[in-house]
Scaffold this motif. Structure first.
Motif, mmCIF file in Angstrom:
data_model
loop_
_atom_site.group_PDB
_atom_site.id
_atom_site.type_symbol
_atom_site.label_atom_id
_atom_site.label_comp_id
_atom_site.label_asym_id
_atom_site.label_seq_id
_atom_site.Cartn_x
_atom_site.Cartn_y
_atom_site.Cartn_z
ATOM 1 N N VAL A 1 0.600 -1.316 -0.040
ATOM 2 C CA VAL A 1 -0.104 -0.154 0.023
ATOM 3 C C VAL A 1 0.838 1.204 -0.087
ATOM 4 N N THR B 1 3.676 1.752 -1.654
ATOM 5 C CA THR B 1 4.027 1.793 -2.964
ATOM 6 C C THR B 1 2.797 2.513 -3.538
ATOM 7 N N VAL B 2 1.414 2.093 -3.414
ATOM 8 C CA VAL B 2 0.440 2.489 -4.108
ATOM 9 C C VAL B 2 0.205 4.206 -3.803
ATOM 10 N N GLU C 1 3.146 5.930 -5.821
ATOM 11 C CA GLU C 1 2.618 6.108 -7.256
ATOM 12 C C GLU C 1 1.458 7.072 -7.421
ATOM 13 N N ALA C 2 0.360 7.060 -6.585
ATOM 14 C CA ALA C 2 -0.860 7.684 -6.784
ATOM 15 C C ALA C 2 -0.441 9.374 -6.390
ATOM 16 N N ALA D 1 -9.246 0.172 -10.718
ATOM 17 C CA ALA D 1 -8.245 -0.661 -10.475
ATOM 18 C C ALA D 1 -9.004 -2.060 -9.962
ATOM 19 N N TRP E 1 -7.884 -4.642 -7.075
ATOM 20 C CA TRP E 1 -6.961 -4.556 -5.979
ATOM 21 C C TRP E 1 -6.554 -6.103 -5.818
ATOM 22 N N GLY F 1 -1.257 -6.186 -8.900
ATOM 23 C CA GLY F 1 -1.499 -4.714 -9.363
ATOM 24 C C GLY F 1 -2.734 -4.497 -9.762
ATOM 25 N N TYR F 2 -2.947 -3.440 -10.754
ATOM 26 C CA TYR F 2 -3.893 -2.706 -11.123
ATOM 27 C C TYR F 2 -4.303 -3.402 -12.392
ATOM 28 N N PRO G 1 -6.416 4.113 -9.002
ATOM 29 C CA PRO G 1 -5.851 4.424 -7.629
ATOM 30 C C PRO G 1 -6.154 5.882 -7.375
#
Lengths: 363, 363, 363, 363
Positions: A16, A18-19, A22-23, A254, A256, A260-261, A311
């Motif tokens: 999470v 990393t999400v 990235e977001a 996405a 989950w 990944g997405y 995301p």
């Protein structure tokens, strides 16, 4: 709009974390200045991709950086330690769900932030999903009348061997072993969302939840919301689904998963959805698939959604924090919401043991 | 095969009595010799169509006809009186569900039949639906492994004004007014069917049911089946559905409604279905729509069904009675099954009052 | 019903020959006494599974066995030779489609059978598919009024590299190379079926077809049926389909492919279908998937089908031959039907060259 | 961006004229200054709603207003007269499809505009539909490889009595009576669009079209596009559809009908679509429903669309005219495109009479 970007530090670069990273990448409102992660390989890879200052030890990050907001994305058992350290360092905190392993810890976190004069934001990302936000607005406008029933069920998987494993760090009585998908990890989103959708809070519950992470079994929760609505959750991921092929949906958001997405516009055979039933209509909310349908006396129709699909809700969440911290906007989801959700889960745990309806603490 | 037809008399020619009458019409195994109904117009119309001997008073029918089987299709509050009178007249009885308004009455009915040396058959018609029978066989063959979870949900309607009204005669504490669709009328089918599908019986329940027919609200029932499976029911008919248009099905069976049955092959937008989830697969049972789907590691496929779709299950039921009465075949569904289902509903009623898990009497 | 089984010999045990063999297995009306195949391994394997007398040379089979019917399942270029030899040996013949490589050969085959006093049956298997038979009956009963338009389109595949290759033995001007799916192999079924469904014959055509098997391209055929209906075919297998996931169907019949038949009840993403439109309704015929739908002023509904899904139509076909040969029933599909279909394909070939509407020979 | 709004006058306020008027309402680029309509009631109602200057006679409007653009939305038989008058008055012209009743008239219109030094824009609104524009871009980027086949079929309706009637003013040989949906009114969109999608023009055709509006029948057109693609159209509106309920789509755009536009997000049971098949993939274009799907070796996915769904394409069209007139942008769809489409229809007419493939004039 703020005149500067929010300076953010992230603690924990697992799934999470990393999400979040990235977001935040494309947001005009935030800048990830630093991140802390104990896995050196992960840290280096992320730092070279995102250009933040890497720290092996989050204490050093707190000491070394003048951050506006610390995002806590570590395993849940460490949320308390990291949050309190950040608060004492004078940083606002955005803490992932669940807020803590037990309600008592959540209360200590809230107290520490209050004492330090910083804001504790609770990571209720579902509230930032466009399909849910639009549903809440429709409900508030009276589109479905009084809410009678809200429900989410995730029953599927590929049998017991395919069960999704979470570490015992999620459970107040965790011991050796591991457990599956259920109230504590996934349902906690809905516990928060149901109250928010209905404009009320959960008074009493009856449920079955896993306090120790051992002996995984179907989990469910019946919630009596103060304004009369009934909330209903049911989770089982060690069986197979019963959906038919034509019941899928093209998903714009996405999916989950560990892998990944999904790419946008992909067909999803069993997209998760939330059902909200009222006296004048009903809503089918495909929260991740980014679609919303309303049925009432005029039939069924799809409702247009604005905002970014998952995301993008992580981006929207941190931008909401930025508005509060830099512009003084009201806090959308304070730590107290995380405590409330935690108390509902604990009431579910007590309900299992007592085999009866349980009043939610502080509810 | 018997050398003669079973001679049947029906008491009550309301909705369900008429279904029995129509369903028996084409059967080589039964002959409706007589029927009793207090509404003279109904009685005359049916008698001229079906050619049976009409009676305004069921006592006279019992006295005047040498019947093999009396079918009790009157309002539930009168099941006890009719059944006991038929038993005392030395007739076997097939009694509609629910067996009685309360478990105590059901016990008196069973005792009266035992004493009179006649068989009390319980009208668990769901057990005669081909999709359910095939599902039970697949489960018994191990096609889905151990059963973990069974569920049915009927959440829909057209708002509170469209609620389906049943008379208070259904409820042990019924008073002036009326109430909606729920455990006592519809769910009682599933309470029986879940135990039968799982090859076990219900040990404890938690639920919300309506003991008096007043204050209609969402009803639910969580059933802990002795062999470890969880049964879950949820009913609300005063809201709107959340199904999408593509989620419907071409139905080969009846849609149960005041307007009667659907033509075969009709598209049904929201066909009722039962979900059974196991460790090796899952079944989606469209019991009235006459379709069955199995999902396991090899994907989803439709399972071929034999037998007649609804209302053919009424025919199959009476033919099963005929085999028992004339050929000595084992009784498929004795009165005790009706008592057991009734006891589960009453446990649900107690659960509401006690707000706790309740052990099923005699379960 | 005949007092004895029809004694059958099959020539050719390639793909379609094997389907005949398998489909005859369970039939009470036929017995496969012998088969001829030049591939020794294939022959031995089939003989040991099915228990017929194997022959490497079909001439020896004709000489050595007192057969009622010879089934010709060899490559199309050899249909003439095998059929004429069987006729001269005094055997009735069931010849696979297409009847011959060119109309002239088909005429010689018909003449030889006439001269020998045996019946030439044409293998128009589509006429034995339950969905098509029921559709023809509905049309004859006036269910869709006057037929205005019939159409089939198979446009899909996996691009040019995935094109289905047929040997040049299918084409009157075949040379080195190979070609794709089109009128001559697949469409020839529909050419026959459209006339049969509409109760008429094809008068003129405009089309694009491949006379030599070189330069594969989209093939189409517009047929003006004598009674005013328009038939329309379109084939292209070197591209990709445009169907959406929800447009599939659970198939109860075979999917015809190199990999063989689908299991019953399998989901088929792009099931082939035939559309028949009339002045009072329209039919959607899923011929292999074993489903039929009628749309008229009352909406759309599924029509119940009797009989066996594919490959049961091969069984039904040989049983129809048995009734004609042993019981004197009328011949359902004589060789002339095969000639007529061939003449339509040849008219399509001429249409390509002449770029104009062409009158069908003998039509 | 222009520094002023385009000053527009509309001639004809029937069905399509009203759509123009409504679609221009929200545009920042245009201002409807005047409109002419012979029906006084329609004119007054529209003028009071939209605030333009009303004229009973379009000649007076041309004389009295300094317009930038005259939109010709009258019956097709009058397109020539209105367009030439507008050109002679020095106004640019946007003329609805079909450009004229016959190609000769279209040529005179083009000549008159050229001579007057004004631009003749052709109302090829399909080119402004977001799903088609995105499809064209994907094709140009090579997403589906070389285009092999394009097709549209509209086969449905409610039988002969429900046929959509167009006045004979549409037909070069029109006489008393009326006719149905077909090439001249609907197909002319696709004739233009197919060339545009494939990046080429139509060389030869074979078809069936109605030159006089009498004797309505299924119309079709096979188009050989210069770059090798095949275009295929098929229209019949006097029968019933064959679509199944699950094949519908939630439509985000307009459904074109006498009753007007669908609300956004409405379920459409039989949404019109265009299929484009290439060597590497295929596109399903739901032009009015505002959805686009791509299937290739990676499966099927939905493609995100920008821009406004129907009737937004009318707004986009006039804004394109504004850019050309005020900012000097290239003309997107000149009158010559309307002439080319008309010549293809006329080739279809000749093809019917000659029963052969016909070379398109000037093609």
């Amino acid at each position: 709009m703020a005149i500067r970007k929010l300076k953010v530090g992230i603690v924990g670069l697992g799934g999470v974390g990393t999400v979040h990273l990235e977001a935040y990448r494309g947001s005009p409102a935030v800048e990830v200045a630093a991140a802390a992660e104990i896995d050196a390989a992960k840290l280096d890879a992320a730092a070279s991709r995102h250009g933040f200052k890497p720290y092996a030890d989050f204490h050093r990050m707190l000491a070394g950086e003048s951050l506006d907001l610390v995002v806590v994305a570590t395993p849940v058992a460490t949320h308390e330690e990291v949050t309190i350290a950040a608060a004492r360092a004078g940083r606002h905190v955005l803490c992932e769900k669940p807020l803590a392993v037990e309600a008592a810890a959540a209360k200590r976190m809230i107290a520490a932030c209050t004492q330090a004069g910083v804001t504790l934001f609770y990571g209720a990302t579902y509230r930032q999903l466009p399909a849910l936000r639009r549903a809440r607005d429709l409900i508030a406008e009276g589109a479905i009348g009084d809410v009678l029933l809200m429900r989410e069920q995730e029953v599927g998987g590929t049998g017991p061997d395919g069960r999704q494993i979470m570490g015992f760090a999620h459970y107040p009585k965790g011991g050796p072993g591991g457990s599956g998908f259920g109230l504590v990890d996934h349902g906690i989103h809905l516990i928060d969302a149901f109250g928010w959708l209905a404009g009320s809070t959960v008074a009493t519950v009856f449920g079955r939840g896993n306090i120790s992470g051992a002996d995984p079994a179907s989990e469910y929760l019946l919630m009596n919301v103060r304004n009369g609505a009934l909330g209903h959750l049911l989770y089982e991921d060690s069986t197979f689904p019963t959906a038919l092929p034509g019941e899928g949906l093209f998903s714009w958001g996405a999916g989950w998963s560990i892998d990944g997405y999904l790419p946008p516009g992909a067909w999803q055979a069993t997209p998760g959805s939330i059902h909200v039933h009222g006296t004048k209509g009903a809503l089918r909310i495909f929260h991740y698939a980014h679609a919303l349908f309303l049925t009432d006396k005029d039939g069924t129709r799809q409702i247009e959604l604005e905002g970014r699909a998952a995301p993008g809700h992580f981006t929207a969440q941190v931008e909401s924090c930025a508005r509060s911290i830099l512009d003084g906007a009201p806090v959308e989801v304070p730590g107290e919401a995380g405590l409330a959700a935690r108390e509902v889960v604990e009431a579910a745990y007590r309900s299992v043991e007592m085999k009866q309806v349980v009043t939610v603490d502080g509810g």
